[in-house]
Design a protein around this motif. Sequence first.
Motif, PDB file in Angstrom:
ATOM      1  N   ARG A   1     -59.748 -55.239   9.244  1.00 48.93           N
ATOM      2  CA  ARG A   1     -58.651 -55.672   8.387  1.00 48.93           C
ATOM      3  C   ARG A   1     -59.012 -55.585   6.913  1.00 48.93           C
ATOM      4  NH1 ARG A   1     -58.121 -59.651  12.609  1.00 48.93           N
ATOM      5  NH2 ARG A   1     -59.159 -61.249  11.353  1.00 48.93           N
ATOM      6  N   LYS A   2     -60.305 -55.644   6.619  1.00 44.60           N
ATOM      7  CA  LYS A   2     -60.743 -55.583   5.227  1.00 44.60           C
ATOM      8  C   LYS A   2     -61.255 -54.199   4.838  1.00 44.60           C
ATOM      9  CE  LYS A   2     -62.127 -60.460   5.153  1.00 44.60           C
ATOM     10  NZ  LYS A   2     -63.256 -61.412   4.984  1.00 44.60           N
ATOM     11  N   GLU A   3     -61.963 -53.539   5.758  1.00 36.05           N
ATOM     12  CA  GLU A   3     -62.669 -52.308   5.425  1.00 36.05           C
ATOM     13  C   GLU A   3     -62.109 -51.064   6.112  1.00 36.05           C
ATOM     14  OE1 GLU A   3     -64.944 -52.300   3.175  1.00 36.05           O
ATOM     15  OE2 GLU A   3     -65.302 -54.464   2.962  1.00 36.05           O
ATOM     16  N   GLY A   4     -61.146 -51.225   7.007  1.00 33.69           N
ATOM     17  CA  GLY A   4     -60.614 -50.070   7.719  1.00 33.69           C
ATOM     18  C   GLY A   4     -61.420 -49.746   8.966  1.00 33.69           C
ATOM     19  N   TYR A   5     -61.025 -48.687   9.652  1.00 35.01           N
ATOM     20  CA  TYR A   5     -61.699 -48.253  10.873  1.00 35.01           C
ATOM     21  C   TYR A   5     -62.064 -46.781  10.751  1.00 35.01           C
ATOM     22  CZ  TYR A   5     -57.001 -46.483  11.772  1.00 35.01           C
ATOM     23  OH  TYR A   5     -55.794 -45.833  11.649  1.00 35.01           O
TER      24      TYR A   5
END
Length: 392
Positions: free
Chosen positions: A221-225
């Motif tokens: 949710r903060k850094e992406g996937y």
Amino acid sequence: MDNEEAQARRGRESRGEEEKGEVSSSLYPFAQHPPPQNGESTKHQDSSPPPSSSPPPPPPPPPGATDTNGDETTSTKSPVEIAAIRALREELSNVAHEDRSVLVHVQRVAPELVDDDHVLTFLRAENFDVHLALARQIRYWSRRYKIFGPHKYSLPMTLNGAMKDDIKILRGGYITILPVCDEVGRSIIYINKACRMPTTEEKLRVLWYLLHVATQNPTVRKEGYVVLTNSRGVKLKAFDPKFSSQAAVLCDRAFPIRWYRVHVCQANAVFPMISNAIKAILSKMQRQTFLLHNGSEERVLETLEETGVPRHCVPTDLGGPLQFSQDDFIRDRLIAEGGSLQEWDELVARDPSPSKDNHAVVVTNNDTNNNELLGYQFLRDPNQNPQGIPTG
């Protein structure tokens, strides 16, 4: 009376041991729950006598905990968050009926799917810009309606809910989530084109579910996937422009999470012929985070590691050491979602091995010797990448 007290004490001690050993599934795509044995329930068995008075309220959820909808649960919200949630709901009433009808229907029939925590994920994705967050939430539910249909889109996004008829497709392994994360903690969605390819609609439903699972990872949710693709030996006919275009929209404009980087490995046989189509599908930001890896297996492992995917995260299909079981993933998800294991166990008993075609593509030793691209390269606009990419 002594026997009852001893029995209650043993019950409390038993529950304390179980709770101490439990692992949360919110940080990791694989919930480390022991499978039930001999038909036993996964719920704790309380042998203590019923309390004489009403039990105290449950403690608030820990920071980062998630509900069954994949949204972070927060016991308290800041004044800014409360005000933003209220503003978004008020602005929804000003949206044209035809644009908000799908979302409004869910609010009426399944309000738990669009609660405040759900709204908050979209606000955070857009840095609390209410207008942008509402537009993303409306796109999310409109796309979910188109992909799952009018009867399933408002069901919980679980394997016993909206995905009930797609477990076999998920089991095939064309798209999955790896049981490890990258060096930062991002979930890795793995597309293995050596497996038998599902239909466009099936791929979209599986991708949606896996993005939903990835949303439960606070780091995502903060850094992406991360997306990792095995395209070894894929032929031109395997290119699915409808899936590619819709997946790009889901990843960039609908879900409240975004990809951090996409790694496409060993696609040199076909990519020169579809590069222009891919660039047209992707947004500018997506093109800047789309990497091509080609060359020998060792060279691909090296360049993946250079760009944030450690060697231990790379599956054996791409020359790495990672082995994993799709059946374990599905079973762990069923347990984490509180679903029934009976139908799943019956399916595995009927078909012990998933439907795969791992030998659908054949790569000769000469395939990597004729690569126009070696190592890795970003897919960017020509003015950003003087070397460009081969365009067939």
